[in-house]
Enzyme design. Structure first.
Site, short mmCIF file in Angstrom:
data_model
loop_
_atom_site.label_atom_id
_atom_site.label_comp_id
_atom_site.label_asym_id
_atom_site.label_seq_id
_atom_site.Cartn_x
_atom_site.Cartn_y
_atom_site.Cartn_z
CD1 TRP A 1 0.05 -1.01 3.37
CD2 TRP A 1 0.15 1.23 3.30
NE1 TRP A 1 0.65 -0.58 4.53
CE2 TRP A 1 0.71 0.79 4.52
CE3 TRP A 1 0.10 2.59 3.04
CZ2 TRP A 1 1.22 1.67 5.48
CZ3 TRP A 1 0.61 3.48 4.01
CH2 TRP A 1 1.16 3.02 5.20
CD GLU B 1 5.33 5.15 12.73
OE1 GLU B 1 6.32 4.95 12.01
OE2 GLU B 1 4.70 4.24 13.29
CD GLU C 1 8.32 1.30 10.75
OE1 GLU C 1 7.76 2.37 11.04
OE2 GLU C 1 8.02 0.22 11.29
CG HIS D 1 4.22 3.31 9.20
ND1 HIS D 1 4.80 2.44 10.10
CD2 HIS D 1 3.75 2.54 8.19
CE1 HIS D 1 4.68 1.20 9.63
NE2 HIS D 1 4.06 1.24 8.47
CD GLU E 1 8.82 -2.50 14.11
OE1 GLU E 1 7.65 -2.11 13.98
OE2 GLU E 1 9.74 -2.05 13.42
CB THR F 1 4.72 0.90 16.90
OG1 THR F 1 5.35 -0.27 16.41
CG2 THR F 1 5.78 1.85 17.40
CG ASP G 1 2.98 -1.84 7.21
OD1 ASP G 1 2.47 -2.78 6.59
OD2 ASP G 1 3.42 -0.80 6.68
CD GLU G 2 4.64 0.18 13.16
OE1 GLU G 2 5.70 -0.41 12.93
OE2 GLU G 2 4.53 1.41 13.13
CG HIS H 1 7.87 -3.89 10.39
ND1 HIS H 1 7.62 -2.53 10.33
CD2 HIS H 1 7.89 -4.33 9.09
CE1 HIS H 1 7.52 -2.17 9.06
NE2 HIS H 1 7.67 -3.24 8.30
FE LIG Z 1 7.49 -0.74 12.59
FE LIG Z 2 5.95 2.67 12.06
#
Ligand SMILES: [Fe+2]
Ligand SMILES: [Fe+2]
Length: 407
Positions: free
Chosen positions: A100, A143, A181, A184, A234, A237, A266-267, A270
């Site tokens: 995305w 971020e 990242e 974000h 991670e 977040t 996403d976090e 990760h």
């Molecule tokens: Fe992250």
């Molecule tokens: Fe992030």
């Protein structure tokens, strides 16, 4: 990565000892409200000086037993895992063509409906309270300090990207992670800009200050400790963004809920990667891995946004953390839960054949989460999280100096 808190183990902004006492900084709490290392608290001289650096201060507070650099043989252990890393970790990065982009969630400036889409966005955010924007801005700012985190990872012995375009898997992961990242802060920044609800000049100044100040993970350029740190962050977040998504939905902004939820996912991905990396290190080198984990936890996980400053508020991170704690976006309980989660994921309790020092670390880690919870409960019972029953309001520059309840 982004940031963050727990119930404030401090008195009140009016208290002379606000953030100044050892007590306020102690305890097993994420930084800001939850204390943290005394050397990590709002170093004005760091912000205002170009000659002193955070690491010079923070090293003093680190565990003296810990090595300041990764021993050579440990770098070799990491090197030996390259094939495993290639097959198990690199694959967790999303191919760019499938990923995305911020544009997917924002009004399209090239479309005829742009102005209408912006109008709808601005109507949606009207239902969100000011306190929500304080937390979202804090998350955004954290971020946006991504250059600091990329530098941090690239300073770690054993995994650094030596040429900044290295084909080694560790380096490729770091660049891919940074690129993911980067979206974000980009997405949250544009959404907040269009919302008209926040004072962008102050938001931008805070980002500027934060990148200038840097952050100290206390991992001391050691990849083992660095991976423990990123595993923790991670997850933190992931939790924080998931909660801002939940609150946005509650207040009727489903688009913002989708944005925060997407970032949170996403976090999570990760987190899975970093936790897997550390699991592998526990498998091949349990003694040094557990010592690294325990060392990071003894120093307490410092928050990447800990040095945030808007040019006015010396205790901005603490104030932001107070609101995040009160709204349940990130709390002391979350901190304890993350500790417990990592202890469980890395099967700390089941490790055998450890050295005596590592066994000591094992005991410490297994008892840590319950200990944090007990301290938190005790502090709450004693009413140490507030100064009397009168709500404390604070004017945040980010939202045009409107007042928000801290606690
Ligand atoms: Fe992250
Ligand atoms: Fe992030």
């Amino acid at each position: 990565m982004a940031l963050m808190f727990g119930l404030p183990l401090i008195l009140s902004p009016q208290s002379a000892s606000f953030l100044g006492s050892v007590e306020a900084r102690g305890g097993w709490y994420p930084n800001g409200l939850m204390g943290g290392n005394s050397s990590q608290q709002f170093p004005r001289h760091i912000r205002n000086s170009t000659t002193r650096k955070p690491c010079c201060v923070s090293q003093k507070a680190a565990n003296p037993k810990a090595s300041p650099w990764l021993p050579y043989e440990k770098a070799e252990v990491i090197k030996s895992l390259e094939d495993w890393f290639e097959n198990n970790i690199i694959t967790l990065l999303k191919p760019v063509e499938q990923a995305w982009q911020p544009h997917d969630f924002l009004p399209n400036p090239a479309s005829d409906g742009f102005y209408e889409q912006v109008k709808e966005l601005r109507e949606r955010v009207q239902e969100l309270p000011d306190e929500y924007f304080v937390v979202l801005v804090g998350d955004l700012i954290t971020e946006e300090a991504l250059p600091t985190y990329a530098t941090m990872v690239n300073s770690a012995e054993g995994i650094r990207d030596i040429t900044t375009s290295s084909s080694e898997p560790w380096a490729r992961w770091t660049r891919g992670w940074t690129a993911e990242e980067n979206r974000h802060g980009d997405l949250l920044n544009k959404y907040l800009f269009l919302s008209g609800r926040v004072d962008m000049k102050y938001v931008e100044k805070t980002i500027h200050y934060l990148i200038r100040s840097g952050a100290d993970s206390m991992s001391k350029n050691d990849a083992y400790r660095g991976i423990v740190y990123t595993s923790f962050q991670e997850r933190a977040t992931h939790i924080s963004h998931a909660n801002t998504a939940r609150l946005a939905k509650q207040h009727g902004d489903t688009k913002l809920a989708q944005i925060c939820g997407t970032i949170s996912a996403d976090e999570k991905r990760h987190e899975v990667a970093y936790v897997m990396m550390m699991s592998k290190l526990f498998e091949v080198d349990p003694n040094y891995s557990i010592l690294s984990f325990a060392d990071m936890m003894r120093m307490r996980i410092s928050m990447p946004g800990q040095f945030m400053y808007d040019g006015h508020d010396e205790n901005l991170f603490t104030h932001f953390s107070a609101v995040a704690q009160r709204l349940g976006v990130y709390t002391t309980k979350d901190y304890a839960d993350i500790v417990e989660h990592l202890v469980d994921k890395w099967k700390i309790e089941k490790l055998t054949g450890l050295s005596s020092e590592a066994s000591e670390a094992q005991d410490f880690l297994c008892q840590l989460a319950p200990k944090i919870r007990k301290l938190d409960e005790r502090a709450q019972a004693r009413g140490r999280y507030r100064h009397g029953d009168v709500p404390v309001l604070f004017p945040f520059k980010w939202i045009f100096s409107r007042e928000v309840k801290l606690w």
